[in-house]
Design a protein around this motif. Structure first.
Motif, PDB file in Angstrom:
ATOM      1  N   TYR A 169      27.514  80.764  40.333  1.00 63.15           N
ATOM      2  CA  TYR A 169      26.419  80.974  41.033  1.00 63.15           C
ATOM      3  C   TYR A 169      25.667  81.427  39.984  1.00 63.15           C
ATOM      4  CZ  TYR A 169      30.969  82.272  43.807  1.00 63.15           C
ATOM      5  OH  TYR A 169      32.067  83.226  45.188  1.00 63.15           O
TER       6      TYR A 169
ATOM      7  N   TYR B  30      21.605  82.148  40.283  1.00 64.99           N
ATOM      8  CA  TYR B  30      20.586  83.052  40.593  1.00 64.99           C
ATOM      9  C   TYR B  30      19.270  83.593  39.809  1.00 64.99           C
ATOM     10  CZ  TYR B  30      23.671  85.605  43.270  1.00 64.99           C
ATOM     11  OH  TYR B  30      25.266  86.079  43.816  1.00 64.99           O
TER      12      TYR B  30
ATOM     13  N   LYS C 110      17.688  86.258  43.758  1.00 66.83           N
ATOM     14  CA  LYS C 110      17.866  85.476  44.768  1.00 66.83           C
ATOM     15  C   LYS C 110      18.785  84.642  44.502  1.00 66.83           C
ATOM     16  CE  LYS C 110      14.509  87.705  47.156  1.00 66.83           C
ATOM     17  NZ  LYS C 110      14.932  89.005  47.947  1.00 66.83           N
ATOM     18  N   PHE C 111      19.908  84.610  45.204  1.00 70.01           N
ATOM     19  CA  PHE C 111      20.998  83.595  44.969  1.00 70.01           C
ATOM     20  C   PHE C 111      20.190  82.090  45.688  1.00 70.01           C
ATOM     21  CE2 PHE C 111      24.701  80.999  45.565  1.00 70.01           C
ATOM     22  CZ  PHE C 111      24.298  80.239  46.982  1.00 70.01           C
TER      23      PHE C 111
ATOM     24  N   TYR D  96      25.545  77.915  44.501  1.00 76.19           N
ATOM     25  CA  TYR D  96      27.070  78.348  44.408  1.00 76.19           C
ATOM     26  C   TYR D  96      27.757  76.985  44.842  1.00 76.19           C
ATOM     27  CZ  TYR D  96      32.136  79.451  45.619  1.00 76.19           C
ATOM     28  OH  TYR D  96      33.532  79.167  45.761  1.00 76.19           O
TER      29      TYR D  96
ATOM     30  N   ARG E 194      27.800  91.790  49.051  1.00 74.13           N
ATOM     31  CA  ARG E 194      28.397  90.412  49.274  1.00 74.13           C
ATOM     32  C   ARG E 194      28.254  90.226  50.190  1.00 74.13           C
ATOM     33  NH1 ARG E 194      32.896  88.998  44.736  1.00 74.13           N
ATOM     34  NH2 ARG E 194      33.352  86.934  45.455  1.00 74.13           N
TER      35      ARG E 194
ATOM     36  N   SER F 218      28.465  80.905  52.364  1.00 75.82           N
ATOM     37  CA  SER F 218      27.783  81.951  52.251  1.00 75.82           C
ATOM     38  C   SER F 218      28.935  82.810  51.174  1.00 75.82           C
ATOM     39  CB  SER F 218      26.859  82.119  52.834  1.00 75.82           C
ATOM     40  OG  SER F 218      25.990  81.375  52.904  1.00 75.82           O
TER      41      SER F 218
ATOM     42  N   ASN G 288      28.672  85.327  48.411  1.00 73.61           N
ATOM     43  CA  ASN G 288      26.942  85.413  46.972  1.00 73.61           C
ATOM     44  C   ASN G 288      27.314  87.018  47.750  1.00 73.61           C
ATOM     45  OD1 ASN G 288      26.647  83.096  47.201  1.00 73.61           O
ATOM     46  ND2 ASN G 288      25.812  82.810  48.827  1.00 73.61           N
TER      47      ASN G 288
END
Lengths: 116, 114
Positions: A33, A35, A44-45, A48, B92, B98, B101
């Protein structure tokens, strides 16, 4: 067992150059992931990935940003034609599986990108 | 969308207890986390709580979860100067592509005065 390794720790780029950020997940982890942490903000994402697949890139800007996680080698976050607003800390995290577990991800120490 | 809110600053004296609060919006979250970030460093997982729990204690750390109000707190007993850092609450995501995440709050900067 080394943790999540990110390099470089600090990266300075001039506006318009390309930035390449690398992340080697923990041994045995196949999920990565990315960020982004802007100054005074939370994380903030962005994206992925599993090996050779982008699973969710909903947090990544549509232009100039790309990510990959090849079969061999580290995951790469690439930012083309950087602008000052790209200056931030970019963190990579890895996990062994996607199903919710008690383990939060293991985060790397981050790459701090400064665009001048 | 999902959102996680935290107060931005907290100042305590060494030896006192610190309580950092967090509210979240995703009622389907299965795990909630507290991370610590020291200056110039990455995030260190401090503790977590599963959504069917009300409380979890781990040495000096106590996590309280009020699922009805979607409120999470982290209590640090006998706060030390080494506890000075930014503390992030995270939930989460638990749906669709998603899954997995983390959604982070902006962080609470804890300052411990000697």
């Amino acid at each position: 067992n080394a943790g999540v390794m990110q390099n470089p720790r600090h990266l300075v780029r001039r506006r318009g150059q390309e930035a390449r950020l690398r992340c080697s997940p923990m041994k045995g982890h196949s999920h990565v992931y990315w960020y982004r942490q802007l100054p005074e903000e939370g994380l903030k994402f962005m994206v992925y990935l599993q090996k050779e697949n982008i699973i969710d890139e909903s947090g990544m800007p549509k232009e100039r940003f790309s990510a990959e996680f090849p079969k061999e080698g580290p995951s790469i976050l690439r930012i083309q034609q950087v602008v000052r607003g790209d200056s931030a800390a970019y963190f990579c995290a890895s996990s062994p599986q996607v199903q919710p577990t008690s383990d939060g991800y293991t985060f790397g120490s981050g790459t701090r990108l400064t665009v001048v | 969308g999902e959102d996680v809110e935290q107060s931005l600053f907290l100042s305590v004296r060494e030896g006192d207890s610190s309580v950092i609060n967090c509210t979240y919006t995703d009622s389907s979250s299965t795990y909630l986390y507290w991370y610590k970030q020291e200056p110039g460093a990455g995030l260190q997982l401090l503790t977590y709580i599963f959504s069917n729990m009300d409380m979890k204690q781990d040495q000096r750390l106590t996590v309280l979860l009020n699922k009805k109000d979607k409120h999470l707190s982290l209590r640090i007993a006998d706060t030390q100067t080494g506890d000075s850092a930014i503390y992030f609450c995270a939930e989460r995501e638990n749906y669709g592509g998603s899954q997995g995440n983390l959604i982070f709050g902006k962080g609470t900067k804890l300052s411990v005065k000697p």
